[in-house]
Design an enzyme around this catalytic site. Structure first.
Site, PDB file in Angstrom:
ATOM      1  N   ASN A  38       1.144  -1.772  -0.303  1.00  0.00           N
ATOM      2  CA  ASN A  38       0.333   0.137   0.128  1.00  0.00           C
ATOM      3  C   ASN A  38       0.616   0.953   0.550  1.00  0.00           C
ATOM      4  OD1 ASN A  38       0.915   0.683   3.100  1.00  0.00           O
ATOM      5  ND2 ASN A  38      -0.760  -1.387   3.558  1.00  0.00           N
ATOM      6  N   ARG A  39       0.280   2.032  -0.039  1.00  0.00           N
ATOM      7  CA  ARG A  39       0.914   3.788  -0.130  1.00  0.00           C
ATOM      8  C   ARG A  39       1.747   4.189   1.260  1.00  0.00           C
ATOM      9  NH1 ARG A  39      -2.495   7.865  -3.152  1.00  0.00           N
ATOM     10  NH2 ARG A  39      -0.757   8.695  -2.872  1.00  0.00           N
TER      11      ARG A  39
END
Ligand SMILES: Cc1cc2nc3c(=O)[nH]c(=O)nc-3n(C[C@H](O)[C@H](O)[C@H](O)COP(=O)(O)O)c2cc1C
Length: 417
Positions: free
Chosen positions: A206-207
């Site tokens: 994820n970011r």
């Protein structure tokens, strides 16, 4: 005006980058090296970088009385590297060169960034000098561990100039930003995203950049805590000084590392972005495309739910696997929608997870992830709600720790968290 004092250590060359850090931010910088420092880096380098003359003794430019004037005019004094000898002289209140004289006249925040061999750093004389300097209000940065002069490694390495600059900037903004209020405390922090493997070459992540968790770990260590940082996928962040880093990949790895390290912690902060789901199967060989250029397996990946690590830690505390007084802080990244506002979702999450504090970030539109600034709310299980104004992740880490330290102190007295 910022004074960069430089002691005679092998790391004196790193002071050049620190001078740059301050001049590029627009500060007027004066470099005051010791005589020994000039054996490592020449005065010309410091003069060119700072744009100001450099002297080491009190008998130069006498009509300007620099040993008194410079200290009086300074907004911040940062000494990097601070040698064992320099800290001993400062602790004794000596004024046998321009730098120590300046330290006696300065009334602004003073930061020592020590660098020396592990034996020198651990020697009772140095420990006593560090304690004296801290008692008198100076900030003595925890050194990093790593390669020292020659081939040896250990604690005593000068933190990278960016890290010293960051801590110095924080003190410039708020001279009380680094209290030693976590001394003797064990703090375990998770940071970054998890990586969920699909096959030997692919993973889902994820970011999360890990920046907020790293900032928390950095400040907790500088506030005196014994810090373990359980780090997942991050954007190539350097390990914060004085922090023990444990590397993990998946959510399951994260759960075992947190369970192990949190067992005797006073404070646990779950800043990692844990994947909610992982591929049900991890292929042992690369998933390949067929002759038609397609892969059925890649087009339909079955996902299964990961454990809720934060709620698991709260349960472990209830079961007695963690100490009952351990304070647990969670993070939530939320977006508002027709069903409710960011705050509504945050409050519901706090109740669901059962942690003591929840840091709530509003995400979307480029906020929170991968950037250097953050904002949000701190929601307490005790009903306290504080807005966290937009600021650096370091400044936000300070605010989160302030609230957590209050609860750690209260938990120690048996009061409600
Ligand atoms: C190659 C070399 C590297 C040194 N590195 C360090 C060091 O990293 N830390 C330290 O405390 N002393 C170090 N020293 C010893 C100091 O230079 C010595 O104690 C000196 O008196 C320090 O003076 P100052 O504190 O006035 O700068 C080093 C000496 C040499 C020759």
């Amino acid at each position: 005006m910022i004074i960069v004092g430089v002691g005679g250590g092998i790391a004196a060359y790193k002071a050049c980058s620190l001078v740059r850090h301050f001049t590029e931010a627009g500060h007027d910088v004066r470099v005051i090296p010791t005589e020994s420092a000039l054996k490592f880096v020449g005065a010309a380098t410091f003069e060119a970088l700072s744009g100001n003359p450099v002297q080491t003794g009190v008998f130069e430019s006498v009509p300007e009385v620099p040993h008194v004037r410079l200290g009086q005019e300074a907004d911040l004094v940062v000494i990097a590297p601070a040698t064992a000898d320099l800290m001993a002289r400062a602790a004794q209140g000596r004024a046998d060169d321009l730098l120590t004289g300046t330290l006696l006249t300065a009334r602004c925040p003073v930061v020592f960034a020590p660098a020396m061999h592990t034996e020198m750093w651990e020697h009772p004389a140095t420990r006593a000098n560090v304690a004296t300097l801290r008692e008198r209000g100076a900030t003595v940065i925890e050194p990093a561990s790593g390669r020292l002069t020659g081939k040896d490694t250990g604690a005593g390495r000068l933190p990278e100039p960016e890290e010293i600059g960051l801590l110095a900037d924080l003190l410039l903004e708020n001279p009380a930003a680094l209290p030693r209020d976590l001394e003797g405390r064990r703090v375990v922090i998770s940071a970054g995203g998890t990586k969920e493997a699909l096959d030997p070459v692919r993973y889902l992540t994820n970011r999360s950049s890990g920046k907020q968790g790293y900032a928390l770990a950095r400040l907790a260590a500088q506030r005196g805590a014994d810090v373990t940082l359980v780090a997942g996928n991050t954007v190539g962040l350097a390990a914060p000084s004085g922090v023990h880093v444990v590397r993990i990949a998946s959510a399951l790895d994260l759960r075992s590392a947190m369970t192990e390290h949190a067992a005797d912690a006073d404070l646990v902060i779950m800043a990692a972005a844990v994947a909610d789901y992982r591929p049900a199967e991890v292929a042992t060989t690369k998933l390949k495309k067929g002759s038609d250029g397609r892969s059925e397996q890649l087009e339909s990946i079955t996902m299964i739910e990961n454990p809720d690590v934060l709620a698991g830690l709260v349960d472990a505390r209830a079961r007695g696997d963690l100490r009952p007084e351990t304070v647990i802080v969670g993070f939530a990244a939320e977006t508002g929608d027709d069903g409710g506002s960011v705050l509504d979702y945050g409050r519901a999450k706090l109740r669901r997870k059962g942690c003591d504090l929840l840091v709530l970030n509003a995400v979307g539109d480029g906020r929170a992830f991968e950037v250097d600034e953050n904002s949000g709310w701190l929601l307490g299980a005790d009903g306290n709600e504080t807005a966290l104004p937009l600021g650096s992740k370091t400044a936000m880490a300070g605010r989160i720790l302030d609230a957590a330290v209050e609860r750690v102190a209260a938990a120690g007295t048996g009061a409600a968290r």
